[in-house]
Design a protein around this motif. Structure first.
Motif, short mmCIF file in Angstrom:
data_model
loop_
_atom_site.label_atom_id
_atom_site.label_comp_id
_atom_site.label_asym_id
_atom_site.label_seq_id
_atom_site.Cartn_x
_atom_site.Cartn_y
_atom_site.Cartn_z
N LEU A 123 0.73 -1.30 -0.04
CA LEU A 123 -0.10 0.06 0.04
C LEU A 123 0.94 1.10 -0.06
N ALA A 124 2.15 1.13 0.41
CA ALA A 124 2.98 2.33 0.51
C ALA A 124 3.35 2.79 -0.99
N THR A 125 3.87 1.68 -1.58
CA THR A 125 4.31 1.69 -2.96
C THR A 125 3.28 1.66 -4.14
N GLU A 126 2.06 0.90 -3.94
CA GLU A 126 0.97 0.91 -4.88
C GLU A 126 -0.32 1.34 -4.29
N SER A 127 -0.57 2.53 -4.06
CA SER A 127 -1.77 3.08 -3.57
C SER A 127 -2.95 2.60 -4.35
N GLN A 128 -3.11 2.35 -5.52
CA GLN A 128 -4.14 1.94 -6.36
C GLN A 128 -4.45 0.50 -6.28
N ALA A 129 -3.75 -0.32 -5.64
CA ALA A 129 -3.47 -1.85 -5.68
C ALA A 129 -5.27 -1.84 -5.55
#
Length: 169
Positions: A123-129
């Motif tokens: 979630l820190a690197t891919e907020s649109q996961a």
């Protein structure tokens, strides 16, 4: 790289959850054992000891890693984050931890620290996961209790909350 002797303990200096830390370890001591036994970071769980279950997942220099497959002496100078670092303050849960509570995404809790570390990193690197990406990350973890659906729901909820916080900042 320095040469290590098997019969001696070697100093290891690193950053643990944002604070300087040090200890000594034999060259074949696993990071999971070092974190738990030497550093007292018992939130890191040891499950299979083969890197399969994911319970021992920590972050090393920002990347997910299995601490049962890493030697303690390998972390010299590194930044290590364990599940103990997720809460923003004592007696306060992170957004992801709170979503786990809200969605009943844990039962026995044994696998939870590793899952939280992986999802927090995601979630820190891919907020649109999305759910598919979350399931992809979860595929590296074994949980016998929850059936994974509450974990996915919690991660999606946390992602939405984090996006809203970013938009409102």
């Amino acid at each position: 790289m320095r040469r290590l002797t098997a019969t001696e303990r070697h100093p290891v200096r690193f950053t643990l959850n944002g604070k300087p830390a040090e200890g000594t370890a034999h060259p074949r001591m696993l990071l999971s054992d070092f974190l738990r036994g030497v550093q007292g970071a018992t939130g890191t769980h040891v499950g299979c000891e083969h890197g399969v279950c994911g319970a021992c997942t920590v972050r090393i220099d920002g990347a997910m890693a299995r601490s049962c497959l890493t030697f303690a002496v390998q972390i010299e100078g590194a930044e290590i984050d364990t599940v103990e670092a997720l809460a923003p303050a004592p007696a306060r849960l992170s957004v992801l931890q709170d979503a786990f509570r809200k969605h009943h995404a844990l039962q026995c809790g044994f696998c939870t620290p590793g899952i939280l570390m992986s999802l927090d990193t995601l979630l820190a690197t891919e907020s649109q996961a999305d759910a598919e990406r979350i399931r992809d990350v979860l595929s590296g973890h074994l949980c016998r209790c929850t059936g994974y659906q509450p974990i996915v729901a919690a991660a999606l909820d946390a992602a939405q909350t984090l996006r809203e916080e970013t938009d409102n900042a």
